[in-house]
Design a protein around this motif. Structure first.
Motif, PDB file in Angstrom:
ATOM      1  N   ASN A  82      36.117 -27.390  77.575  1.00 57.52           N
ATOM      2  CA  ASN A  82      37.137 -28.234  76.946  1.00 57.52           C
ATOM      3  C   ASN A  82      38.267 -27.349  76.430  1.00 57.52           C
ATOM      4  N   PRO A  83      39.508 -27.560  76.887  1.00 54.53           N
ATOM      5  CA  PRO A  83      40.627 -26.712  76.444  1.00 54.53           C
ATOM      6  C   PRO A  83      40.826 -26.710  74.933  1.00 54.53           C
ATOM      7  N   PHE A  84      40.347 -27.734  74.254  1.00 54.08           N
ATOM      8  CA  PHE A  84      40.458 -27.773  72.790  1.00 54.08           C
ATOM      9  C   PHE A  84      39.874 -26.508  72.169  1.00 54.08           C
ATOM     10  N   TYR A  85      38.745 -26.035  72.712  1.00 50.86           N
ATOM     11  CA  TYR A  85      38.071 -24.895  72.103  1.00 50.86           C
ATOM     12  C   TYR A  85      38.791 -23.576  72.349  1.00 50.86           C
ATOM     13  N   SER A  86      39.512 -23.487  73.469  1.00 54.96           N
ATOM     14  CA  SER A  86      40.298 -22.270  73.686  1.00 54.96           C
ATOM     15  C   SER A  86      41.437 -22.193  72.680  1.00 54.96           C
ATOM     16  N   ARG A  87      42.065 -23.354  72.386  1.00 51.52           N
ATOM     17  CA  ARG A  87      43.135 -23.369  71.378  1.00 51.52           C
ATOM     18  C   ARG A  87      42.565 -23.058  69.996  1.00 51.52           C
ATOM     19  N   LEU A  88      41.408 -23.629  69.689  1.00 54.77           N
ATOM     20  CA  LEU A  88      40.751 -23.338  68.419  1.00 54.77           C
ATOM     21  C   LEU A  88      40.488 -21.846  68.286  1.00 54.77           C
ATOM     22  N   ALA A  89      39.963 -21.231  69.353  1.00 57.10           N
ATOM     23  CA  ALA A  89      39.649 -19.799  69.325  1.00 57.10           C
ATOM     24  C   ALA A  89      40.907 -18.954  69.130  1.00 57.10           C
ATOM     25  N   LEU A  90      41.989 -19.327  69.814  1.00 54.39           N
ATOM     26  CA  LEU A  90      43.243 -18.589  69.650  1.00 54.39           C
ATOM     27  C   LEU A  90      43.742 -18.668  68.212  1.00 54.39           C
ATOM     28  N   GLY A  91      43.595 -19.845  67.603  1.00 56.74           N
ATOM     29  CA  GLY A  91      44.010 -19.994  66.206  1.00 56.74           C
ATOM     30  C   GLY A  91      43.185 -19.140  65.270  1.00 56.74           C
ATOM     31  N   VAL A  92      41.870 -19.151  65.455  1.00 53.34           N
ATOM     32  CA  VAL A  92      40.982 -18.324  64.620  1.00 53.34           C
ATOM     33  C   VAL A  92      41.346 -16.856  64.760  1.00 53.34           C
ATOM     34  N   ASP A  93      41.435 -16.410  66.023  1.00 51.22           N
ATOM     35  CA  ASP A  93      41.653 -14.986  66.277  1.00 51.22           C
ATOM     36  C   ASP A  93      42.999 -14.511  65.736  1.00 51.22           C
ATOM     37  N   SER A  94      44.017 -15.366  65.792  1.00 52.65           N
ATOM     38  CA  SER A  94      45.347 -14.955  65.317  1.00 52.65           C
ATOM     39  C   SER A  94      45.340 -14.664  63.821  1.00 52.65           C
TER      40      SER A  94
END
Length: 335
Positions: A82-94
């Motif tokens: 689910n692309p939602f989780y890639s965006r979530l991960a990018l937000g966390v990592d940033s």
């Protein structure tokens, strides 16, 4: 001459670097820790030896010797497809990267047993903190991790049975608003495609859907509701079943992007003219050639907020648990 590890083709050690540079292991260690007391010529010799051997310090072992964490944050998600989780991960990592932390991601496949195993493994590996999207309501393993001193932040779903920081989306409000938009357009038979009932987001979005119907004096028809779909092909099959009913709905509301994509395929295959609304904006939604109402929100901000909550918890372990709710809005795509 290379040390024993380098000669065998393995990972070169600090002792290998020291031997290559002609200094003691302690001196080599001081150089690699940027000790200003080491003579410049010695420093250059040790660094040249390390570069020649391809030596890389074991930062995890070094941190543990110094009594620090590993510098890692575990991100536990339910569906990496689910692309939602890639965006979530990018937000966390940033966010956590600004504190020198790195994010490691684990996928549970919506399996509570896999989640328990993954969380236990992260705790055993001494991660500095865990950000989790729980697969279900049994969160005892997360509560135990927090009790063992590992900061835990939940994303997208609230804590059950223990106090923890969490960041949520306005699931109820977003679903209610989208359903009201369909009602405003004259639809009175509206179907629902959603996640498994145990998933908090799906439950809250169904609640928002039924609340909007109730406000209009309507009741959700059980035969127009399908729950449990996590992938588009499952949603396509569920939507096709609803559309094949003698009295099919004139509109569908989908609780996430995977269900919306599946419903779109079923609508196109059936050749019917039916309105579609869903939770989660997604790429190419504007190119489907179908009138589409989507509940949008900043999934990167969801991750950033979770990252900030974790850093705050690391800096002040005793502070009161907080909950952040990310707002939603409606986006319209024309067909």
């Amino acid at each position: 001459m290379p040390g024993p590890h380098a000669a065998r083709g393995g990972q070169p050690t600090l002792r290998d670097v020291a031997e290559r540079a002609g200094v003691s292991a302690m001196t080599a260690s001081r150089v690699l820790r940027d000790d200003p007391q080491v003579l410049p010529a010695t420093r250059e010799r040790v660094r040249a030896a390390a570069a020649e051997l391809g030596y890389r310090p074991n930062e995890v072992a070094r941190s543990l010797r110094l009594g620090r964490g590993t510098g890692l944050v575990g991100l536990v998600v339910t569906n990496l497809a689910n692309p939602f989780y890639s965006r979530l991960a990018l937000g966390v990592d940033s966010v956590v990267a600004r504190d020198g932390l790195k994010t490691v991601i684990g996928n549970t496949g919506q399996d509570p047993d896999a989640e328990r195993t993954l969380v236990a493994d992260l705790v055993a590996r001494r991660v500095d903190g865990i950000i989790a999207v729980p697969a279900g309501t049994d969160q005892r393993h997360l509560a135990q991790a927090a009790a063992d001193g590992v900061p835990v932040v939940l994303a997208s779903r609230p804590p059950e049975g223990f106090a923890a920081d969490c960041v949520l989306v306005d699931d109820f409000g977003g679903a209610r608003d989208a359903t009201e938009r369909l009602l405003d357009r004259g639809h009175r038979r509206i179907g629902f495609l959603g996640s498994p009932p145990a998933v908090h987001t799906g439950t809250e979005r169904l609640r928002g859907f039924t609340a909007a119907l109730a406000s209009a004096g309507l009741t959700a028809e059980p035969r127009h509701i399908r729950q449990g779909q996590t992938e588009p092909h499952q949603a396509t099959r569920a939507a096709a079943e609803i559309l094949a009913l003698p009295d099919p709905p004139t509109a569908l509301f989908c609780s996430n992007n995977r269900n919306t994509i599946g419903a779109f395929r079923a609508i196109r295959s059936s050749g019917t003219d039916i309105a579609l609304a869903g939770f989660d904006d997604f790429e190419l939604a504007d190119a489907l050639g179908l009138a589409l109402t989507l509940v949008a929100y900043d999934s990167d901000e969801l991750g950033r907020a979770a990252g900030r909550l974790l850093l705050d918890r690391l800096h002040d372990p005793r502070r009161t648990a907080r909950q952040i709710v990310v707002p939603t809005s409606l986006v319209e795509y024309g067909g």
